[in-house]
Design an enzyme around this catalytic site. Structure first.
Site, PDB file in Angstrom:
ATOM      1  CB  SER A  65      -0.938   0.022   1.202  1.00 59.28           C
ATOM      2  OG  SER A  65      -1.639  -1.088   1.101  1.00 59.28           O
TER       3      SER A  65
HETATM    4  N1  SAH Z   1      -0.311  -4.850   3.989  1.00 59.47           N
HETATM    5  C1  SAH Z   1       0.252  -5.460   2.880  1.00 59.47           C
HETATM    6  C2  SAH Z   1      -0.927  -5.105   1.803  1.00 59.47           C
HETATM    7  C3  SAH Z   1      -0.739  -6.461   0.809  1.00 59.47           C
HETATM    8  S1  SAH Z   1      -2.214  -6.568  -0.384  1.00 59.47           S
HETATM    9  C4  SAH Z   1       1.344  -4.635   2.309  1.00 59.47           C
HETATM   10  O1  SAH Z   1       1.591  -3.188   2.449  1.00 59.47           O
HETATM   11  O2  SAH Z   1       2.434  -5.125   1.693  1.00 59.47           O
HETATM   12  C5  SAH Z   1      -3.475  -7.607   0.572  1.00 59.47           C
HETATM   13  C6  SAH Z   1      -2.702  -8.883   1.062  1.00 59.47           C
HETATM   14  O3  SAH Z   1      -3.956  -9.628   1.486  1.00 59.47           O
HETATM   15  C7  SAH Z   1      -2.291  -9.843   0.026  1.00 59.47           C
HETATM   16  O4  SAH Z   1      -0.802 -10.202   0.126  1.00 59.47           O
HETATM   17  C8  SAH Z   1      -3.376 -10.922  -0.304  1.00 59.47           C
HETATM   18  O5  SAH Z   1      -2.705 -12.267  -0.776  1.00 59.47           O
HETATM   19  C9  SAH Z   1      -3.830 -10.690   0.961  1.00 59.47           C
HETATM   20  N2  SAH Z   1      -5.036 -11.774   1.255  1.00 59.47           N
HETATM   21  C10 SAH Z   1      -6.125 -11.629   0.303  1.00 59.47           C
HETATM   22  N3  SAH Z   1      -7.213 -12.418   0.895  1.00 59.47           N
HETATM   23  C11 SAH Z   1      -6.764 -13.017   2.120  1.00 59.47           C
HETATM   24  C12 SAH Z   1      -7.262 -13.796   2.905  1.00 59.47           C
HETATM   25  N4  SAH Z   1      -8.523 -14.368   2.897  1.00 59.47           N
HETATM   26  N5  SAH Z   1      -6.513 -14.174   3.867  1.00 59.47           N
HETATM   27  C13 SAH Z   1      -5.274 -13.709   4.161  1.00 59.47           C
HETATM   28  N6  SAH Z   1      -4.617 -12.879   3.292  1.00 59.47           N
HETATM   29  C14 SAH Z   1      -5.201 -12.305   2.213  1.00 59.47           C
END
Ligand code: SAH
Length: 214
Positions: A65
């Site tokens: 993000s």
């Molecule tokens: N806070 C992270 C955001 C990553 S994007 C950063 O800044 O790097 C969102 C993340 O949520 C992704 O890695 C995706 O794989 C994960 N995600 C999506 N659905 C999910 C679920 N049901 N359980 C766990 N993780 C999930």
């Protein structure tokens, strides 16, 4: 080392121009952003853009993000040193690192094994010892360690998953993007008398929260 000083300068600039200018105020939150080496959490080909005012791809169709979004979500969580925080969506591990500087323990769940393992590798190398990692479906929370004082979800859902509402402590806070389109509403939920009351923060755009049964 000169290179590390350069990154520290970029971090201070990021804090001033992207966070303070947009009214992120909590000194502990701002300090955490001055400390965490964001360039270690982005793909090596994008290191030169690590402190830019935008999200970046981290592989597997996921993104790290934008710094301001990470900061705003963290500020709305209002984390105390005694708190146990559940994070859904470890992704790059950058938000995890920020949370771990503010809370007692961070429990971080990610469904994509490669992302979780990569984040763990970086965070362990940086010396964090107050983070627990789980590979799995975060919509189910992490029952074993519930209740949590704070919950942050960094992927978009149509509603707050029931397990997360249940695993939130009384007076606890949850920050989560809600909605089904390309853009969603960032929501702050506060649990009173067993019910999570919601308040809108602002519009945002996150990748979707994907439950295992999707
Ligand atoms: N806070 C992270 C955001 C990553 S994007 C950063 O800044 O790097 C969102 C993340 O949520 C992704 O890695 C995706 O794989 C994960 N995600 C999506 N659905 C999910 C679920 N049901 N359980 C766990 N993780 C999930």
């Amino acid at each position: 080392m000169e290179v590390n000083n350069d990154y520290a300068i970029l971090r201070n600039k990021m804090v001033q121009e992207q966070l303070i200018s947009r009214r992120i105020k909590n000194p502990k939150v701002l300090d955490a952003f001055r400390k965490v080496p964001r360039h270690l959490f982005v793909p090596s080909s994008l290191v030169h853009q690590a402190y830019g005012d935008y999200p970046l791809p981290i592989g597997f169709n996921q993104t790290i993000s934008q710094p301001y979004i990470v900061a705003a979500m963290t500020e709305y969580l209002d984390i105390y040193e005694s708190h146990r925080v559940l994070e859904i969506g470890t992704g790059s591990g950058y938000q995890t690192a920020i949370l771990a500087l503010l809370a007692k323990t961070v429990y971080s769940v990610e469904r994509i094994a490669e992302l979780s393992l990569n984040a763990r590798k970086i965070l362990q190398r940086l010396g964090y010892t107050n983070i627990r990692y789980k590979i799995g479906d975060g919509t189910l929370g992490w029952k074993e360690f519930a209740p949590f004082d704070r919950i942050i979800v960094t992927a978009a859902s149509e509603f707050i998953p029931g397990q997360l509402q249940e695993q939130l402590a009384e007076n606890g806070r949850i920050v989560i993007p809600l909605g089904k389109g390309y853009t969603q509403t960032l929501v702050l939920g506060v649990k009173h008398n067993g019910r999570v009351k919601q308040r809108r923060i602002f519009e945002c755009a996150f990748v979707p929260l994907v439950p295992d049964n999707a």
